[in-house]
Design an enzyme around this catalytic site. Structure first.
Site, PDB file in Angstrom:
ATOM      1  N   ARG A   1      50.545  81.688  35.399  1.00  0.00           N
ATOM      2  CA  ARG A   1      50.464  81.610  36.854  1.00  0.00           C
ATOM      3  C   ARG A   1      49.337  82.491  37.385  1.00  0.00           C
ATOM      4  NH1 ARG A   1      53.645  83.730  39.811  1.00  0.00           N
ATOM      5  NH2 ARG A   1      54.709  85.120  38.363  1.00  0.00           N
TER       6      ARG A   1
ATOM      7  N   LYS B   1      57.080  76.273  39.938  1.00  0.00           N
ATOM      8  CA  LYS B   1      57.376  77.450  40.749  1.00  0.00           C
ATOM      9  C   LYS B   1      57.104  77.222  42.237  1.00  0.00           C
ATOM     10  CE  LYS B   1      58.984  80.100  37.545  1.00  0.00           C
ATOM     11  NZ  LYS B   1      60.464  80.302  37.486  1.00  0.00           N
TER      12      LYS B   1
ATOM     13  N   HIS C   1      66.870  83.025  40.578  1.00  0.00           N
ATOM     14  CA  HIS C   1      66.029  82.955  39.386  1.00  0.00           C
ATOM     15  C   HIS C   1      66.869  83.472  38.226  1.00  0.00           C
ATOM     16  CE1 HIS C   1      62.223  84.345  37.056  1.00  0.00           C
ATOM     17  NE2 HIS C   1      62.455  83.064  36.843  1.00  0.00           N
TER      18      HIS C   1
ATOM     19  N   SER D   1      60.994  88.750  32.389  1.00  0.00           N
ATOM     20  CA  SER D   1      60.464  88.363  31.082  1.00  0.00           C
ATOM     21  C   SER D   1      60.699  89.470  30.053  1.00  0.00           C
ATOM     22  CB  SER D   1      58.966  88.078  31.195  1.00  0.00           C
ATOM     23  OG  SER D   1      58.422  87.744  29.947  1.00  0.00           O
TER      24      SER D   1
ATOM     25  N   LYS E   1      66.915  86.756  28.734  1.00  0.00           N
ATOM     26  CA  LYS E   1      67.630  85.813  29.604  1.00  0.00           C
ATOM     27  C   LYS E   1      67.855  84.462  28.922  1.00  0.00           C
ATOM     28  CE  LYS E   1      65.312  84.475  33.258  1.00  0.00           C
ATOM     29  NZ  LYS E   1      65.017  83.032  33.321  1.00  0.00           N
ATOM     30  N   THR E   2      66.797  83.901  28.344  1.00  0.00           N
ATOM     31  CA  THR E   2      66.920  82.595  27.699  1.00  0.00           C
ATOM     32  C   THR E   2      67.721  82.692  26.410  1.00  0.00           C
ATOM     33  OG1 THR E   2      64.825  81.835  28.654  1.00  0.00           O
ATOM     34  CG2 THR E   2      65.624  80.660  26.718  1.00  0.00           C
TER      35      THR E   2
ATOM     36  N   ASP F   1      66.732  78.601  34.081  1.00  0.00           N
ATOM     37  CA  ASP F   1      65.776  79.341  34.914  1.00  0.00           C
ATOM     38  C   ASP F   1      66.080  79.375  36.411  1.00  0.00           C
ATOM     39  OD1 ASP F   1      63.377  80.905  34.922  1.00  0.00           O
ATOM     40  OD2 ASP F   1      62.307  79.207  35.770  1.00  0.00           O
TER      41      ASP F   1
ATOM     42  N   ARG G   1      53.878  77.387  25.904  1.00  0.00           N
ATOM     43  CA  ARG G   1      55.048  76.837  26.590  1.00  0.00           C
ATOM     44  C   ARG G   1      55.397  75.433  26.093  1.00  0.00           C
ATOM     45  NH1 ARG G   1      58.001  80.051  30.462  1.00  0.00           N
ATOM     46  NH2 ARG G   1      56.630  81.822  30.883  1.00  0.00           N
TER      47      ARG G   1
END
Length: 533
Positions: free
Chosen positions: A60, A200, A219, A237, A241-242, A256, A322
């Site tokens: 981003r 996003k 989020h 990050s 989380k994932t 997400d 990604r």
């Protein structure tokens, strides 16, 4: 799928996109594959994923993101370094140049919606000049039930990666731009091929729209246990989380973006956009398998053009490699991407100072405080000149995408927590026994054991002790976890060094929270660390 010579009947003319080439309306993924190859936008890799390159922008571009300062946004948006205002007339001028740019060009259109709950979903339209970005839109959003002339988008994204701005005349920061107009319900993206900007931008729109409908946009990832209990996982990050929300014993709602409505939890997206650098078939088998499937888009992943084999360990282009894939690529998913009101809410932090407890229970006020803080730590060595861990605070665990004041979201969270009696846990997946470089990373087997105990209700009534510096309630014991692990100070050899480092972090919390003090209640202001208060 329709291929048209004119867009008038379907609404592109309504926003001023006319005299176009072919308009490919809601093309299927196989058709788009053919277009990707014909237009030389990417390669088909072994077993079927498409490999693409995003050029100089491999992530981003926050410095190129703006919100138009208009009658809708002026009083509502939390203006500042994240939400920077863009002149309304400059936006109109830039869009006129875009309207000229697309004349005679082929465009791809996907009519979709964001949100799995039919009562709160938002109809959107994604217009792209590249076929692979159209696949991305199909993967990340949900196809509309009434496409074409029957689909009335509440937000439209115009994504033109090959169009570049002139900063001196267009008012942008560089040739790249991501500009949201809440008045016109329009997003303009140009100068960057990074597909995450599409995802996003819609998330930012949802964050602006839904609080007005009494829905908390978040989020976070979410999953459901065998007993129907829902859990949310917030974290920046590198916090896990994932990884921690992907549990074979629990169904994934999403990884997400979610909403918490009066009915419960619902996923915003129809797919995942996972970081895949060094992805392992042993550690994350389900995500790994998505990188080997037809329909998946692989951004900047290592690739041998002769053998057509991908290399997930190749970071020569970026560490931010990604994979964008539909939720259907994951076997263990919640069928309708919804869940009930969460029994447990998890805040994940990777504390490289090594001073936060590995798990602690928060009061509703503490939950609002830590939600506003959004703390994790940047490791030494990640930037030139950084020799010690650096505290990073991102309000609501997602400040770059929150258009309104953080306290708006925090107050919604506090209200929902009280209404539904959700437990809130702060889980430190970072360091123990000392800061980064001295201590060691918390063993994931202990983190999973503590997390499972919390989710299973085994910690609801256990004895706790109050951390003297952070004021957190820490379980005295957790089955199958050494008691010493639960007390961060006990893991340090130098106790004085621990006190010093913990007080340093407490002071950083206080300093960061000053920007919220005017809007936060007295109860929330006092819910932070005890030291330095």
């Amino acid at each position: 799928m329709e291929t048209l010579q004119t867009a008038d009947a379907h609404g592109l003319a309504e926003i001023g996109l006319t005299h176009l080439g072919n308009v490919y309306w809601n093309p299927t993924t196989p058709y788009l594959y053919e277009q990707v190859v014909r237009r030389r936008e990417g390669y088909i890799a072994h077993l079927g994923p498409i490999v693409v390159r995003t050029g100089q922008h491999t992530g981003r571009s926050p410095n190129d993101r703006f919100i138009v300062d208009d009658s809708v946004s002026h009083e509502m948006v939390d203006w500042g370094a994240t939400n920077r205002p863009f002149d309304k007339e400059k936006f109109a001028g830039l869009f006129r140049r875009i309207q000229a740019y697309v004349q005679g060009k082929d465009l791809f259109v996907q009519d979709c919606h964001a949100g799995a709950d039919n009562d709160y979903r938002q109809p959107i339209r994604v217009i792209t000049e590249t076929a692979w970005h159209s696949i991305f839109a199909r993967n990340l959003f949900r196809q509309s039930h009434e496409p074409g002339q029957h689909h009335r988008p509440r937000f439209t994204v115009v994504n033109l990666p090959n169009f570049r701005a002139y900063p001196s005349s267009d008012g942008t920061n560089s040739e790249a731009f991501i500009i949201l107009s809440f008045e016109q319900r329009l997003v303009l993206i140009g100068g960057t091929h990074y597909a995450g900007e599409i995802k996003k931008s819609i998330f930012s729109a949802m964050n602006f729209l839904l609080p007005g409908e009494d829905v908390m946009p978040m989020h976070c990832s979410a999953n459901i246990g065998n007993n129907g209990d829902t859990a949310l996982f917030f974290g920046l990050s590198g916090t896990g989380k994932t990884t921690l929300s992907a549990d074979v014993k629990r169904q994934l709602i999403g990884d997400d973006e979610h909403g918490w409505s009066p009915k419960g939890i619902f996923n915003f997206e129809g797919g995942c956009y996972a970081k895949v650098i060094n992805l392992s078939p042993e550690a994350e088998p389900e995500i790994y398998e998505t990188t080997r499937r037809f329909g998946t888009i692989l951004e900047n992943v290592g690739f041998d053009v002769d053998s057509r084999m991908v290399d997930l360990e190749d970071d020569s282009l970026t560490e931010n490699t990604r994979a964008a894939y539909p939720l259907a690529h994951i076997p263990n998913i919640a069928p309708d991407s919804t869940g009930g009101h969460p029994n447990n809410v998890i805040f994940l932090t990777a504390d490289a100072f090594g001073v936060l407890p590995p798990i602690s229970k928060l009061t509703p006020s503490q939950a609002m405080y830590h939600f506003l803080s959004g703390y994790t730590a940047k490791l030494a060595g990640t930037e030139a000149g950084v020799k010690d861990p650096k505290a990073t605070f991102s309000a609501c665990f997602g400040a770059p995408f929150m258009a309104l004041k953080p306290t708006v979201y925090a107050e919604l969270l506090g209200k929902l927590l009280k209404e539904h009696g959700s437990n809130v846990w702060l889980v430190n997946t970072g360091w123990t026994g000392g800061p980064y470089g001295v201590g060691k990373r918390m063993q994931i087997k202990y983190t999973r054991t503590m997390l499972n105990a919390a989710l299973d209700g085994d910690l609801d009534n256990v004895e706790t002790t109050t951390d003297p510096i952070f004021g957190l309630e820490v379980p005295v014991s957790v089955p199958d976890v050494p008691d010493s692990v639960l007390n961060p100070k006990a893991t340090w050899v130098d106790k004085d060094a621990y006190d010093k480092k913990a007080t340093e972090l407490a002071n950083l919390f206080h300093e960061n929270f000053k920007k919220f003090e005017a809007d936060a209640s007295d109860e929330v202001r006092k819910a932070g660390p005890i030291a330095g208060r």
